[in-house]
Every structure is written in structure tokens, then in C-alpha cells.
Design a protein around this motif. Sequence first.
Motif, mmCIF file in Angstrom:
data_model
loop_
_atom_site.group_PDB
_atom_site.id
_atom_site.type_symbol
_atom_site.label_atom_id
_atom_site.label_comp_id
_atom_site.label_asym_id
_atom_site.label_seq_id
_atom_site.Cartn_x
_atom_site.Cartn_y
_atom_site.Cartn_z
ATOM 1 N N ASP A 188 10.919 8.911 3.700
ATOM 2 C CA ASP A 188 9.616 8.238 3.770
ATOM 3 C C ASP A 188 8.640 9.037 4.612
ATOM 4 O OD1 ASP A 188 11.155 7.798 5.990
ATOM 5 O OD2 ASP A 188 10.286 5.817 6.446
ATOM 6 N N SER A 226 -1.999 6.904 0.034
ATOM 7 C CA SER A 226 -0.960 7.000 1.055
ATOM 8 C C SER A 226 -0.940 8.406 1.650
ATOM 9 C CB SER A 226 0.391 6.660 0.433
ATOM 10 O OG SER A 226 1.417 6.724 1.403
ATOM 11 N N PRO A 227 -0.744 8.534 2.990
ATOM 12 C CA PRO A 227 -0.431 7.469 3.941
ATOM 13 C C PRO A 227 -1.682 6.791 4.494
ATOM 14 C CG PRO A 227 -0.391 9.577 5.049
ATOM 15 C CD PRO A 227 -0.691 9.871 3.604
ATOM 16 N N THR A 228 -1.549 5.535 4.913
ATOM 17 C CA THR A 228 -2.619 4.819 5.608
ATOM 18 C C THR A 228 -2.061 4.225 6.891
ATOM 19 O OG1 THR A 228 -2.168 2.756 4.420
ATOM 20 C CG2 THR A 228 -3.807 4.253 3.451
ATOM 21 N N SER A 260 -7.179 6.592 6.856
ATOM 22 C CA SER A 260 -6.468 7.468 5.935
ATOM 23 C C SER A 260 -6.971 8.890 6.142
ATOM 24 C CB SER A 260 -6.701 7.019 4.485
ATOM 25 O OG SER A 260 -6.163 7.958 3.574
#
Length: 587
Positions: free
Chosen positions: A578, A432-434, A425
Amino acid sequence: CQLWSPPGKSSCSASLGGSNVAETHRALILQLNPSEDCTWTLERPENKSIRIIFSNLQLDPDGSCESENIQVFDGNSTKGSLLGKVCSKNDYIPVFESSFDTLTVQIVTDAARIQRSVFIFYYYFSSDTSIPNCGGYLDTLEGSFTSPNYPKPHPELAYCVWHIQVEKGYKIKLNFKEIFLEVDEHCRFDFVAVYDGSSTTSGLIAQVCGLVKPTFESSSDSLTVVLSTDYANSYRGFSASYTSIYMENVNTTSLTCSSDRMRVIINKSYLESLKYNESNLQLNDPTCRPKVSNVVDFSIPLDGCGTIKKVEGPSITYTNRITSIPSLTSELITRKKHLQIVVKCEMEYNSTVEIMYITEDDIIQNQNVLGRYNTSMALYESNSFEKPILESPYYADLNQTLFVQVSLHTSDPNLVVFLDTCITSPTSDFASPTYDLVKNGCTRDETCEVYPLSRHYARFQFNAFKFLRTLSSVYLQCEVLICDSSDQQSRCQQGCVSRRKRDISSYKWKANSIVGPIRLKRDRSASGNSGLRYQIHQEETQNQPFNSLYLCSFMVLALNVVIVATVIARHFVHQRTDYKYQKLRNY
């Protein structure tokens, strides 16, 4: 020895502390005035070192260390290496040793009109010559030591340091059976100093001399004792002994478990109430004996002293017994209770459950506490995994191969570590994001390679990358499973499996480890050399003629680019909402 004062400053007045003015040593009593600035330079004979001791200081108690202090430098001026700084706030007796052929002392006082004095004793000594029994390290729960030559007169010009270190959880009680040193109101000439800690700067408990029999107690598991003597009036010295006191209040018994051992503490008063003492108790292996102080302390290794290991479903248990030694007499009856303490450490999932119960015929006492295995994760320089990388943050090249090891710290040789999941990360909270490197034992990154099982070590490698549209930092978090190596059906032996096939009961324990941040080297060079690059660019710009037409054209072009980018960005947002990442290539 010379005294130097700059113009306009008053001289520090000094008087000899005694009539013996030998070349090998000297004592000085400095009477200091307000606003002093004095510098002393000491020169040693060939192949000799200088030791200087400030055994008594009376400086401005309200002054700051910046405005009133004594500084000692290694060399013939104040430009040498600073060995130390002394002021009224120091809670120890300052002692310094030179490494060059000269040593410089600078004394500065503030403007406060108060009485000040400093007692200085210095002498020359050879570092190749040592005094027998002068100092040492003591690490048992109890012991004794004496000054050199005791009970005969102590040696002259001695500086001896004893470090006492006992086990964690204990403190030290120090008892002087005798101290017989030169009498002085301020203990300036010969003295014993006791420090509450592991060094001679830990915090002075007392500075004593004369004919006394004091007792001292530490606040932790370490204590330091110093003997310092001058060139005259040698007496018997001292004789001392120490014992350890367990600091935690234990009414009857206590149990703690760690990665490599179980520790049982039994209150001696509790044993005495049962008409037992430490000599009546034994483990499964009777050769393993406890340490005795105000408590009886059994330190039981998980792989020794008769400890029995057993795999029970989803857990691993380690069991031992403390029992009373059977009587060797031929008596037919007894009115003495038979004592049996069963010690059990249970390792299950993400905790270590410790269980101990005591049986006194039909009396049972239970205790339950929690603990953990000890794991750690680190980056290494190569796939030999010999040299860990201590730098944090660690700067890596894009696409550079990184070597990672998760270590299990335990004495049990029959445990194995399996790498179950590793995620990355751009933030330390792993929001998020990972990005997955390993999941359920399966590699998810094309550059990631997991090494075969290696007992207490889980190892893998991957190539460095960065997240798009975020900072260049990358944090790594791994979850490992710990299994019994003899269980061929355990989760650790299954390797990569899909989530739906995963048997969560076949591993014994799991743990998380985190390392980071990892950053790209180009980011460090950009920040570290930004000033230099700006200067070069600025010089080039200054050498070019300034053209207002070029500037106007550039501004119009930049405005058009901004407008086009805004239209494209809005269209892109409607198409994809996204958050994605992309691996960067190293060109």
C-alpha cells in the motif's frame, strides 16, 4: 525639435502643418521613404508635459510590426522607457504623454516601395490645469454629455475622454445630436473618436469630424469617447446622448439568481400587450424601482426590497412579488388583467433553483433555471486574515503554519459557513494518495486547528508538509456547508460528528473550493540557484588533484550499494504494497 539619422540612412522629410509655429505646439506631416530609421527628440518647457497624437497613419499594410513601426520613448533617447509601439496593425489612434522633460520618437520602415505618411501633432500642457467638463465617467443606463463650452466654441488643445459603463448584459447605443468640428478628409486636426470598449485602445469604431450626426452601437457593456482638438478653428463641438439595450432576447420574462440578488427582466412589449408599463409595477417594497431600457430590469437584493426569507426543510428560499399598482379611482369594474409576478430563489444542496411564476388572474406561467452560491478559498499571511497571498504557486517552509479562509460572497447576513471536509493531494485532480486535514467537521491532522464559526467565513490553519515519493506540490480542496444562522439544530451548529451520526438534511447547501499548489521553499531555492551551486562545486573540484584510485574505489562501493538496495526493495514490496505518507520534521 531635432531630426537625427544615422550615417548611410536617408533623412525623414518633414513639413509644418500650418503657418503657426508657436513654442507650445507643432504639427508635422512626415513623408517616409523605404528603409528609413529616424529619431526625433522633443524637449518640453519647465513644468510642462508633452502630449503627442498620431491622428493619421499610412504605413505598409502588409508589413509586420517588427520591420515597420513607430516607437515612443519617455526620455531623451531610445534607451528610455517605451511608452508604446505603433504600426499598421493598430486599431486605435495612438496618443502618448511624457513624464520626463523629453520625449523621443523613432520611426523605422521596411524596404517596400509604397507611399507612406504620418501626421503628428504634439503640444505642451500643464497637468495641474484641467478643462471643466472635459471627460468623465458615466454609469447609468442612459445619459447625455457635451463637449466643453457647448454650444459655444470648444477649447483649444483639449483632449477629453468619456468612459461609459452600463450593467452587465447590456450594450450601448450612442447618438450624436450634433458634431461640428473642423472639416478635414482624414480628421487629422479636430476629431471625435469612438472606441468599442473601456479604453482608448479597445478598438476604434470611428474617427469623425466636420458637420455630422452619426449613431454608434457597442458590442458590450462599455464604450469610450474621445474629443481631441488642436490650436485653431474652434467650432461648437458636439452634443451626445446614449441609451442601453439589453442584449439577451427575452420574449416575456426571465429570472436569474446569484449569491446576493435576484434579477427579473420583463420585455416591454409583453407589458404593453397587457396594457401595462413600468410605472404600473412595484415590488413588496414600492420604493425599489426598476431600471428601464428596452426591457424593465428589477434587481432585487436577497436582504432588501421586501424580500422574504424562509427555511423550508433542507433549503432556504427567497421570495418577492412584482404586482400592478392598484388603481386610485373609484371605478367599480375593470377589464384590465391584474398582473402578479412571484419571484422565488431556492437554495438547496449543491445548486440554486430559481422559480418564477406569473399570474394574470387565472393564467400562470412557470420558469425554472439553475444557479450557484459564489464561494472562494485563499491562503493568508497571518491569523488576522487581512492580507491574502496572491503568489501562485506559494512556496512555504516545511512545518510553516498556513492560514486558510473559505469565503461566501452573499448579501444575506443570516447565513453561516461550516468547514466540513478538507483533503490534500500532490496532484490537482486529487487522485490517490490523499491526506485528510478535516473530515465531517473533525480535524484529522495533529497540526490542524479549525476556527469558530464566523458568518460568511470558514477558517483554519495547519502546518506545511510534503508527500513522500512524489513531487513537492500540495493541493488543498475543501467542502463547506452553508446554513441558516438562526437554526440552532443545523449541521453547522453540530460541529464535529461521526459519519454515522451525520444528518445530511440539516445543512442548506454545500460547495467545493480548491487552492494550490503549495511548494517547499527549499525546492524553489534548489531550482533557482542550481547554477550557482554547480559552479561553486565545480571550482572546488578543479582545485583538488584528480586521483583515479579514489574514483575506482567509489565506483565499486556504489555498485555494492545498488545491489543491497535492490534486494531490500524486493523484500519490502512483498511485505507492504500500500501507498503511505509520512510527516517530515523540520530540523
